[in-house]
Scaffold this active site. Structure first.
Site, PDB file in Angstrom:
ATOM      1  N   ASN A 194      37.004 -12.222  14.859  1.00 30.43           N
ATOM      2  CA  ASN A 194      36.962 -11.729  16.235  1.00 30.43           C
ATOM      3  C   ASN A 194      37.236 -12.897  17.179  1.00 30.43           C
ATOM      4  O   ASN A 194      36.424 -13.813  17.285  1.00 30.43           O
ATOM      5  CB  ASN A 194      35.578 -11.117  16.490  1.00 30.43           C
ATOM      6  CG  ASN A 194      35.409 -10.592  17.906  1.00 30.43           C
ATOM      7  OD1 ASN A 194      36.213 -10.880  18.790  1.00 30.43           O
ATOM      8  ND2 ASN A 194      34.353  -9.837  18.132  1.00 30.43           N
ATOM      9  N   HIS A 237      40.891  -3.896  19.793  1.00 29.88           N
ATOM     10  CA  HIS A 237      40.221  -5.187  19.700  1.00 29.88           C
ATOM     11  C   HIS A 237      39.800  -5.415  18.247  1.00 29.88           C
ATOM     12  O   HIS A 237      39.272  -4.515  17.600  1.00 29.88           O
ATOM     13  CB  HIS A 237      39.009  -5.208  20.625  1.00 29.88           C
ATOM     14  CG  HIS A 237      38.127  -6.389  20.431  1.00 29.88           C
ATOM     15  ND1 HIS A 237      38.626  -7.666  20.302  1.00 29.88           N
ATOM     16  CD2 HIS A 237      36.775  -6.502  20.323  1.00 29.88           C
ATOM     17  CE1 HIS A 237      37.630  -8.497  20.124  1.00 29.88           C
ATOM     18  NE2 HIS A 237      36.496  -7.821  20.129  1.00 29.88           N
ATOM     19  N   CYS A 281      35.779  -9.408  25.502  1.00 29.57           N
ATOM     20  CA  CYS A 281      36.815  -8.908  24.584  1.00 29.57           C
ATOM     21  C   CYS A 281      37.755  -7.907  25.251  1.00 29.57           C
ATOM     22  O   CYS A 281      38.710  -7.449  24.633  1.00 29.57           O
ATOM     23  CB  CYS A 281      36.166  -8.297  23.349  1.00 29.57           C
ATOM     24  SG  CYS A 281      35.031  -9.427  22.545  1.00 29.57           S
TER      25      CYS A 281
HETATM   26  C1  LIG Z   1      27.616  -7.280  12.855  1.00 30.26           C
HETATM   27  C2  LIG Z   1      27.881  -6.078  11.953  1.00 30.26           C
HETATM   28  C3  LIG Z   1      29.079  -6.365  11.067  1.00 30.26           C
HETATM   29  C4  LIG Z   1      26.662  -5.865  11.076  1.00 30.26           C
HETATM   30  O1  LIG Z   1      26.864  -4.740  10.237  1.00 30.26           O
HETATM   31  P1  LIG Z   1      25.771  -3.590  10.130  1.00 30.26           P
HETATM   32  O2  LIG Z   1      26.216  -2.679   9.089  1.00 30.26           O
HETATM   33  O3  LIG Z   1      25.541  -3.036  11.502  1.00 30.26           O
HETATM   34  O4  LIG Z   1      24.526  -4.390   9.642  1.00 30.26           O
HETATM   35  P2  LIG Z   1      23.035  -4.250  10.144  1.00 30.26           P
HETATM   36  O5  LIG Z   1      22.823  -5.200  11.266  1.00 30.26           O
HETATM   37  O6  LIG Z   1      22.708  -2.815  10.353  1.00 30.26           O
HETATM   38  O7  LIG Z   1      22.272  -4.743   8.869  1.00 30.26           O
HETATM   39  C5  LIG Z   1      22.254  -3.981   7.656  1.00 30.26           C
HETATM   40  C6  LIG Z   1      21.488  -4.758   6.628  1.00 30.26           C
HETATM   41  O8  LIG Z   1      22.234  -5.910   6.246  1.00 30.26           O
HETATM   42  C7  LIG Z   1      21.449  -7.084   6.463  1.00 30.26           C
HETATM   43  N1  LIG Z   1      22.337  -8.138   6.938  1.00 30.26           N
HETATM   44  C8  LIG Z   1      22.635  -8.483   8.208  1.00 30.26           C
HETATM   45  N2  LIG Z   1      23.500  -9.483   8.224  1.00 30.26           N
HETATM   46  C9  LIG Z   1      23.778  -9.771   6.936  1.00 30.26           C
HETATM   47  C10 LIG Z   1      24.609 -10.700   6.312  1.00 30.26           C
HETATM   48  N3  LIG Z   1      25.363 -11.561   7.000  1.00 30.26           N
HETATM   49  N4  LIG Z   1      24.667 -10.698   4.971  1.00 30.26           N
HETATM   50  C11 LIG Z   1      23.942  -9.843   4.236  1.00 30.26           C
HETATM   51  N5  LIG Z   1      23.115  -8.945   4.779  1.00 30.26           N
HETATM   52  C12 LIG Z   1      23.036  -8.906   6.108  1.00 30.26           C
HETATM   53  C13 LIG Z   1      20.416  -6.700   7.472  1.00 30.26           C
HETATM   54  O9  LIG Z   1      19.271  -7.501   7.355  1.00 30.26           O
HETATM   55  C14 LIG Z   1      20.143  -5.271   7.107  1.00 30.26           C
HETATM   56  O10 LIG Z   1      19.282  -5.246   5.996  1.00 30.26           O
HETATM   57  P3  LIG Z   1      18.149  -4.128   5.847  1.00 30.26           P
HETATM   58  O11 LIG Z   1      18.903  -2.830   5.776  1.00 30.26           O
HETATM   59  O12 LIG Z   1      17.450  -4.502   4.608  1.00 30.26           O
HETATM   60  O13 LIG Z   1      17.330  -4.249   7.096  1.00 30.26           O
HETATM   61  C15 LIG Z   1      28.138  -4.833  12.796  1.00 30.26           C
HETATM   62  O14 LIG Z   1      26.964  -4.399  13.410  1.00 30.26           O
HETATM   63  C16 LIG Z   1      29.182  -4.989  13.854  1.00 30.26           C
HETATM   64  O15 LIG Z   1      30.317  -5.258  13.574  1.00 30.26           O
HETATM   65  N6  LIG Z   1      28.823  -4.744  15.137  1.00 30.26           N
HETATM   66  C17 LIG Z   1      29.722  -4.695  16.227  1.00 30.26           C
HETATM   67  C18 LIG Z   1      30.417  -5.984  16.491  1.00 30.26           C
HETATM   68  C19 LIG Z   1      31.399  -5.792  17.609  1.00 30.26           C
HETATM   69  O16 LIG Z   1      32.174  -4.887  17.623  1.00 30.26           O
HETATM   70  N7  LIG Z   1      31.401  -6.613  18.591  1.00 30.26           N
HETATM   71  C20 LIG Z   1      32.324  -6.343  19.650  1.00 30.26           C
HETATM   72  C21 LIG Z   1      32.077  -7.095  20.753  1.00 30.26           C
HETATM   73  S1  LIG Z   1      32.691  -8.702  20.623  1.00 30.26           S
END
Ligand SMILES: CC(C)(COP(=O)(O)OP(=O)(O)OC[C@H]1O[C@@H](n2cnc3c(N)ncnc32)[C@H](O)[C@@H]1OP(=O)(O)O)[C@@H](O)C(=O)NCCC(=O)NCCS
Length: 343
Positions: A299, A268, A122
């Protein structure tokens, strides 16, 4: 020792034109929800994403690049024959060799331009832009085409609820050319390979080739899954929010500017919450236009910054001559930030 004659190029470089291509098919969250247990509300509130584009069979990496590049070349007001080098940043071109850049250079009608692909996730657009600037200043090319292009739908595991909703497809391109004044600031870039496992391909190609169901991940029907991009969402999120705001600030300082001098911020497009957090940490004033293309594009990795740039200019939210801070970050982990004048 023989004295080697060096060549000198333009004093500085600038972006002269930008173009984008978004696949025809728009994919709303409802389609993603057919394969994962989630909700439209969760996806929107956690990532900001409402829709993304997925490429069809004809919208190949080369085809999307050629469309975006044609627009960038027209926007720059030059002829394809004036392009001396083509740099394609991608992680989703499935033919290992030759580089897709050579096909693109040929089909665009360049005069045998130098052409190569780079892999910088990215941060790929910033890496390409930095190479282009160097090439123009050292006289290796007068105009350089920098393309960021991805078909991430090919590398998405639609049964993985942590990533299924994140990725999209598309291409963005810029023409970089000579300038008498600096219009691309110093690049602050780097890598943190100790965190390389936080974003990666689920299975390397050589392991995938074995087809061994006992060792490889399988889908809900028991079939070996095609390799996909996987990430430790929270770890990447924290890194982006804490470390990348510092890098963006450094790029601003290196360009001799403050947040008040900015017109536009194009980070990004990975997650709108990361964007919001950076805006806050950088204390960007109200007048700064912030790219939020992630909402409808998802993304698109290397394509995300030029696509967002093109859209801001097309909608009139930003204008030619505006000063923009751009920062890309992702798989590697790698990052690149700089300040540019918009074309
Ligand atoms: C992927 C992303 C959106 C997930 O959001 P988050 O708030 O971190 O979510 P988490 O992984 O902490 O999960 C939180 C909860 O939601 C749940 N969950 C995960 N994916 C889910 C989905 N698609 N739908 C519903 N619930 C979901 C998890 O199981 C977790 O549940 P719990 O609290 O009961 O354990 C986020 O981590 C993100 O954007 N990360 C960075 C991505 C990025 O910038 N990449 C750049 C490089 S390309």
């Amino acid at each position: 020792m023989a004295k080697i004659k060096a060549r000198k190029g333009a004093p500085y470089a600038r972006i002269l034109g930008v173009g984008g291509y978004r696949p025809v098919r728009v994919v709303p969250n409802e389609v993603i929800l057919e394969r994962i247990d989630s909700s439209d509300e969760w996806i929107r509130s956690r990532s900001g994403i409402e829709t993304r584009h997925w490429a069809n069979d004809e919208e190949t990496v080369a085809a999307m690049s050629i469309e975006a590049s044609g627009k960038a070349i027209a926007d720059a007001g030059i002829d394809a024959a004036q392009i001396g080098a083509v740099i394609v940043s991608t992680v989703s071109h499935f033919s290992q060799t030759p580089a897709v850049a050579t096909e693109i250079a040929d089909k665009l009608g360049t005069a045998k331009a130098a052409a190569f692909d780079i892999s910088a996730g990215c941060a790929g657009f910033g890496y390409g832009l930095t190479l282009a600037k160097g090439m123009i200043v050292d006289g290796s090319a007068e105009h350089v085409l920098v393309i960021g292009v991805e078909r991430l739908s090919d590398l998405t595991d639609l049964e993985d609820r942590a990533t299924a909703f994140l990725f999209g497809d598309g291409a963005g391109a810029v023409v970089v050319g000579p300038s008498q004044e600096p219009h691309i600031g110093p690049t602050i870039w780097g890598s943190e390979g100790d965190k390389s496992s936080t974003i990666k391909q689920t299975v390397p190609w050589d392991e995938f080739r074995s087809g061994d169901v006992s060792r490889l991940p399988v889908d809900s029907r028991g079939k070996v899954k095609f390799p996909a991009i996987t990430q430790e969402g929270q770890a990447v999120f924290r890194w982006a929010v804490f470390e990348m705001a510092k890098v963006a600030k450094e790029a601003l300082e290196a360009a001799g500017l403050t947040a008040d001098d900015l017109d536009v911020f194009i980070p990004h497009q990975a997650n709108e919450r990361i964007i919001d957090s950076m805006v806050k940490t950088l204390k960007l004033p109200e007048h700064v236009t912030v790219a939020r293309d992630v909402r409808t594009t998802g993304n698109t990795s290397a394509a995300s910054i030029p696509l967002a740039m093109e859209r801001l200019l097309a909608t009139g939210e930003a204008k030619s001559g505006d000063t923009a801070l751009v920062i890309g970050f992702g798989a590697g982990l790698v990052y690149a930030a700089t300040v540019v004048t918009l074309p």
